[in-house]
Motif scaffolding. Structure first.
Motif, PDB file in Angstrom:
ATOM      1  N   GLU A   1       0.823  -1.221   0.000  1.00 24.32           N
ATOM      2  CA  GLU A   1       0.000   0.000   0.000  1.00 24.32           C
ATOM      3  C   GLU A   1       0.853   1.265   0.000  1.00 24.32           C
ATOM      4  O   GLU A   1       0.481   2.266  -0.602  1.00 24.32           O
ATOM      5  CB  GLU A   1      -0.942   0.003   1.202  1.00 24.32           C
ATOM      6  CG  GLU A   1      -1.867   1.201   1.286  1.00 24.32           C
ATOM      7  CD  GLU A   1      -2.708   1.424   0.011  1.00 24.32           C
ATOM      8  OE1 GLU A   1      -3.018   2.593  -0.295  1.00 24.32           O
ATOM      9  OE2 GLU A   1      -3.044   0.437  -0.668  1.00 24.32           O
ATOM     10  N   GLU A   2       2.015   1.206   0.648  1.00 20.68           N
ATOM     11  CA  GLU A   2       2.880   2.401   0.679  1.00 20.68           C
ATOM     12  C   GLU A   2       3.299   2.789  -0.744  1.00 20.68           C
ATOM     13  O   GLU A   2       3.259   3.965  -1.114  1.00 20.68           O
ATOM     14  CB  GLU A   2       4.113   2.132   1.541  1.00 20.68           C
ATOM     15  CG  GLU A   2       4.996   3.354   1.719  1.00 20.68           C
ATOM     16  CD  GLU A   2       6.188   3.086   2.625  1.00 20.68           C
ATOM     17  OE1 GLU A   2       7.101   3.926   2.624  1.00 20.68           O
ATOM     18  OE2 GLU A   2       6.198   2.047   3.316  1.00 20.68           O
ATOM     19  N   ALA A   3       3.679   1.810  -1.560  1.00 21.39           N
ATOM     20  CA  ALA A   3       4.064   2.087  -2.945  1.00 21.39           C
ATOM     21  C   ALA A   3       2.831   2.429  -3.775  1.00 21.39           C
ATOM     22  O   ALA A   3       2.846   3.405  -4.548  1.00 21.39           O
ATOM     23  CB  ALA A   3       4.792   0.877  -3.543  1.00 21.39           C
ATOM     24  N   TRP A   4       1.754   1.649  -3.641  1.00 17.14           N
ATOM     25  CA  TRP A   4       0.557   1.881  -4.453  1.00 17.14           C
ATOM     26  C   TRP A   4      -0.010   3.289  -4.234  1.00 17.14           C
ATOM     27  O   TRP A   4      -0.453   3.940  -5.167  1.00 17.14           O
ATOM     28  CB  TRP A   4      -0.502   0.830  -4.142  1.00 17.14           C
ATOM     29  CG  TRP A   4      -0.130  -0.565  -4.583  1.00 17.14           C
ATOM     30  CD1 TRP A   4       0.631  -0.917  -5.650  1.00 17.14           C
ATOM     31  CD2 TRP A   4      -0.504  -1.775  -3.934  1.00 17.14           C
ATOM     32  NE1 TRP A   4       0.751  -2.281  -5.735  1.00 17.14           N
ATOM     33  CE2 TRP A   4       0.057  -2.841  -4.692  1.00 17.14           C
ATOM     34  CE3 TRP A   4      -1.260  -2.098  -2.805  1.00 17.14           C
ATOM     35  CZ2 TRP A   4      -0.115  -4.183  -4.354  1.00 17.14           C
ATOM     36  CZ3 TRP A   4      -1.446  -3.430  -2.469  1.00 17.14           C
ATOM     37  CH2 TRP A   4      -0.864  -4.459  -3.240  1.00 17.14           C
ATOM     38  N   SER A   5       0.010   3.740  -2.978  1.00 13.31           N
ATOM     39  CA  SER A   5      -0.578   5.060  -2.680  1.00 13.31           C
ATOM     40  C   SER A   5       0.203   6.186  -3.352  1.00 13.31           C
ATOM     41  O   SER A   5      -0.360   7.235  -3.670  1.00 13.31           O
ATOM     42  CB  SER A   5      -0.648   5.283  -1.163  1.00 13.31           C
ATOM     43  OG  SER A   5       0.659   5.390  -0.621  1.00 13.31           O
ATOM     44  N   GLN A   6       1.502   5.980  -3.575  1.00 11.16           N
ATOM     45  CA  GLN A   6       2.312   6.993  -4.251  1.00 11.16           C
ATOM     46  C   GLN A   6       2.128   6.955  -5.773  1.00 11.16           C
ATOM     47  O   GLN A   6       2.420   7.932  -6.464  1.00 11.16           O
ATOM     48  CB  GLN A   6       3.797   6.787  -3.922  1.00 11.16           C
ATOM     49  CG  GLN A   6       4.132   6.993  -2.455  1.00 11.16           C
ATOM     50  CD  GLN A   6       3.820   8.405  -2.000  1.00 11.16           C
ATOM     51  OE1 GLN A   6       4.331   9.371  -2.566  1.00 11.16           O
ATOM     52  NE2 GLN A   6       2.980   8.535  -0.997  1.00 11.16           N
ATOM     53  N   ASN A   7       1.639   5.826  -6.267  1.00 12.85           N
ATOM     54  CA  ASN A   7       1.456   5.660  -7.706  1.00 12.85           C
ATOM     55  C   ASN A   7       0.072   6.095  -8.190  1.00 12.85           C
ATOM     56  O   ASN A   7      -0.096   6.383  -9.378  1.00 12.85           O
ATOM     57  CB  ASN A   7       1.734   4.208  -8.109  1.00 12.85           C
ATOM     58  CG  ASN A   7       3.203   3.849  -7.917  1.00 12.85           C
ATOM     59  OD1 ASN A   7       4.069   4.702  -8.021  1.00 12.85           O
ATOM     60  ND2 ASN A   7       3.472   2.586  -7.604  1.00 12.85           N
ATOM     61  N   ARG A   8      -0.891   6.166  -7.301  1.00  8.28           N
ATOM     62  CA  ARG A   8      -2.243   6.640  -7.670  1.00  8.28           C
ATOM     63  C   ARG A   8      -2.223   8.160  -7.638  1.00  8.28           C
ATOM     64  O   ARG A   8      -2.468   8.765  -6.601  1.00  8.28           O
ATOM     65  CB  ARG A   8      -3.284   6.100  -6.678  1.00  8.28           C
ATOM     66  CG  ARG A   8      -3.362   4.596  -6.611  1.00  8.28           C
ATOM     67  CD  ARG A   8      -4.545   4.126  -5.771  1.00  8.28           C
ATOM     68  NE  ARG A   8      -4.497   4.556  -4.400  1.00  8.28           N
ATOM     69  CZ  ARG A   8      -4.115   3.783  -3.372  1.00  8.28           C
ATOM     70  NH1 ARG A   8      -3.739   2.539  -3.574  1.00  8.28           N
ATOM     71  NH2 ARG A   8      -4.134   4.255  -2.152  1.00  8.28           N
ATOM     72  N   ARG A   9      -1.946   8.764  -8.803  1.00  7.97           N
ATOM     73  CA  ARG A   9      -1.642  10.197  -8.779  1.00  7.97           C
ATOM     74  C   ARG A   9      -1.967  10.856 -10.110  1.00  7.97           C
ATOM     75  O   ARG A   9      -2.187  10.176 -11.114  1.00  7.97           O
ATOM     76  CB  ARG A   9      -0.156  10.405  -8.460  1.00  7.97           C
ATOM     77  CG  ARG A   9       0.757   9.949  -9.581  1.00  7.97           C
ATOM     78  CD  ARG A   9       2.189   9.741  -9.123  1.00  7.97           C
ATOM     79  NE  ARG A   9       3.121   9.592 -10.252  1.00  7.97           N
ATOM     80  CZ  ARG A   9       3.327   8.473 -10.908  1.00  7.97           C
ATOM     81  NH1 ARG A   9       2.646   7.375 -10.581  1.00  7.97           N
ATOM     82  NH2 ARG A   9       4.192   8.433 -11.911  1.00  7.97           N
ATOM     83  N   ALA A  10      -1.947  12.198 -10.080  1.00  6.80           N
ATOM     84  CA  ALA A  10      -1.963  12.998 -11.306  1.00  6.80           C
ATOM     85  C   ALA A  10      -0.781  13.954 -11.207  1.00  6.80           C
ATOM     86  O   ALA A  10      -0.571  14.605 -10.178  1.00  6.80           O
ATOM     87  CB  ALA A  10      -3.259  13.768 -11.467  1.00  6.80           C
ATOM     88  N   GLU A  11      -0.009  14.007 -12.268  1.00  2.00           N
ATOM     89  CA  GLU A  11       1.157  14.884 -12.318  1.00  2.00           C
ATOM     90  C   GLU A  11       0.872  16.053 -13.252  1.00  2.00           C
ATOM     91  O   GLU A  11       0.133  15.909 -14.230  1.00  2.00           O
ATOM     92  CB  GLU A  11       2.389  14.107 -12.806  1.00  2.00           C
ATOM     93  CG  GLU A  11       2.815  13.037 -11.821  1.00  2.00           C
ATOM     94  CD  GLU A  11       4.033  12.256 -12.303  1.00  2.00           C
ATOM     95  OE1 GLU A  11       4.791  11.801 -11.433  1.00  2.00           O
ATOM     96  OE2 GLU A  11       4.212  12.109 -13.527  1.00  2.00           O
ATOM     97  N   PHE A  12       1.487  17.172 -12.957  1.00  2.00           N
ATOM     98  CA  PHE A  12       1.228  18.425 -13.684  1.00  2.00           C
ATOM     99  C   PHE A  12       2.543  18.923 -14.276  1.00  2.00           C
ATOM    100  O   PHE A  12       3.514  19.111 -13.551  1.00  2.00           O
ATOM    101  CB  PHE A  12       0.633  19.466 -12.743  1.00  2.00           C
ATOM    102  CG  PHE A  12      -0.666  19.015 -12.146  1.00  2.00           C
ATOM    103  CD1 PHE A  12      -1.876  19.457 -12.663  1.00  2.00           C
ATOM    104  CD2 PHE A  12      -0.689  18.122 -11.079  1.00  2.00           C
ATOM    105  CE1 PHE A  12      -3.081  19.016 -12.136  1.00  2.00           C
ATOM    106  CE2 PHE A  12      -1.886  17.686 -10.541  1.00  2.00           C
ATOM    107  CZ  PHE A  12      -3.082  18.132 -11.072  1.00  2.00           C
ATOM    108  N   ALA A  13       2.544  19.133 -15.594  1.00  2.46           N
ATOM    109  CA  ALA A  13       3.746  19.635 -16.275  1.00  2.46           C
ATOM    110  C   ALA A  13       3.448  20.994 -16.872  1.00  2.46           C
ATOM    111  O   ALA A  13       2.792  21.091 -17.919  1.00  2.46           O
ATOM    112  CB  ALA A  13       4.184  18.657 -17.355  1.00  2.46           C
ATOM    113  N   PRO A  14       3.876  22.087 -16.218  1.00  6.33           N
ATOM    114  CA  PRO A  14       3.672  23.425 -16.791  1.00  6.33           C
ATOM    115  C   PRO A  14       4.520  23.564 -18.055  1.00  6.33           C
ATOM    116  O   PRO A  14       5.668  23.143 -18.104  1.00  6.33           O
ATOM    117  CB  PRO A  14       4.181  24.371 -15.699  1.00  6.33           C
ATOM    118  CG  PRO A  14       4.287  23.543 -14.452  1.00  6.33           C
ATOM    119  CD  PRO A  14       4.546  22.144 -14.924  1.00  6.33           C
ATOM    120  N   THR A  15       3.936  24.149 -19.073  1.00 10.28           N
ATOM    121  CA  THR A  15       4.636  24.377 -20.336  1.00 10.28           C
ATOM    122  C   THR A  15       4.304  25.782 -20.820  1.00 10.28           C
ATOM    123  O   THR A  15       3.326  26.379 -20.402  1.00 10.28           O
ATOM    124  CB  THR A  15       4.208  23.366 -21.417  1.00 10.28           C
ATOM    125  OG1 THR A  15       2.813  23.529 -21.678  1.00 10.28           O
ATOM    126  CG2 THR A  15       4.483  21.948 -20.987  1.00 10.28           C
TER     127      THR A  15
END
Length: 198
Positions: free
Chosen positions: A178-192
């Motif tokens: 769960e420690e790894a899974w919780s870090q992988n359930r995400r949305a990342e933002f790339a400003p351009t």
């Protein structure tokens, strides 16, 4: 004839008297007080000119320092703004719903985006590695879409936000817990910059 000679001699004498060399000018004595005063005035003028130059140079240095400090402040503010825009949000298991923590992070992005109208953001949804590849790609896309919808509902132009999904293909943390899974359930933002989102 004698009278004419006498008149001519008188005229010549008068003319000669008019062209006498002037007497030589007497040298005006210069007192040591006036020399000292002139020297002091010259030194005072030189000192005033030097002080004016030093003041001008100091003002120029102060101006350059103020510009550097302003640029450093702006760079720090821009760096902080980019950190806010790039901050990752996280999701609960098998969910695209925004958590309270995710909403707070998204709200912090709104004023930064409003202040920087040329910045666009690519939002990439991610999942943990449980579930099929197709399911995870779709879940990642729903997560990115929820983040975009939240920003749009808070005043950000939808054309500035693009979404994509990586599913489980790019885990932030390796591991089957769960420690790894919780870090992988995400949305990342790339400003351009504008136009780089295409």
């Amino acid at each position: 004839k004698a009278l004419l000679a006498l008149v001519a001699a008188a005229v010549a004498g008068a003319a000669a008297g008019c062209h006498k060399a002037p007497p030589p000018l007497a040298a005006t004595p210069v007192s040591s007080d006036s020399l000292d005063r002139a020297r002091a005035d010259s030194i005072a003028r030189a000192n005033a000119a030097r002080q004016a130059e030093m003041a001008r140079a100091q003002a120029e240095q102060d101006s350059l320092r103020a510009v550097r400090e302003r640029e450093q402040r702006e760079a720090a503010q821009n760096a902080d703004a980019m950190k806010v825009l790039a901050a990752t949000i996280y999701y609960d298991f098998d969910s695209a719903d925004l958590t309270e923590a995710a909403r707070s992070l998204l709200l912090a992005k709104v004023p930064v985006l409003q202040a920087q109208p040329t910045i666009h953001v690519r939002i990439t949804g991610h999942t943990d590695d449980r579930g099929s590849a197709e399911y995870n790609l779709a879940l990642g896309l729903r997560r990115a879409a929820e983040a975009k919808a939240f920003l749009v509902n808070n005043g950000i132009d939808a054309s500035r936000l693009s979404i994509t999904s990586m599913g489980a293909e790019q885990p932030a943390v390796q591991g089957d817990n769960e420690e790894a899974w919780s870090q992988n359930r995400r949305a990342e933002f790339a400003p351009t910059t504008q136009g780089d989102n295409q």
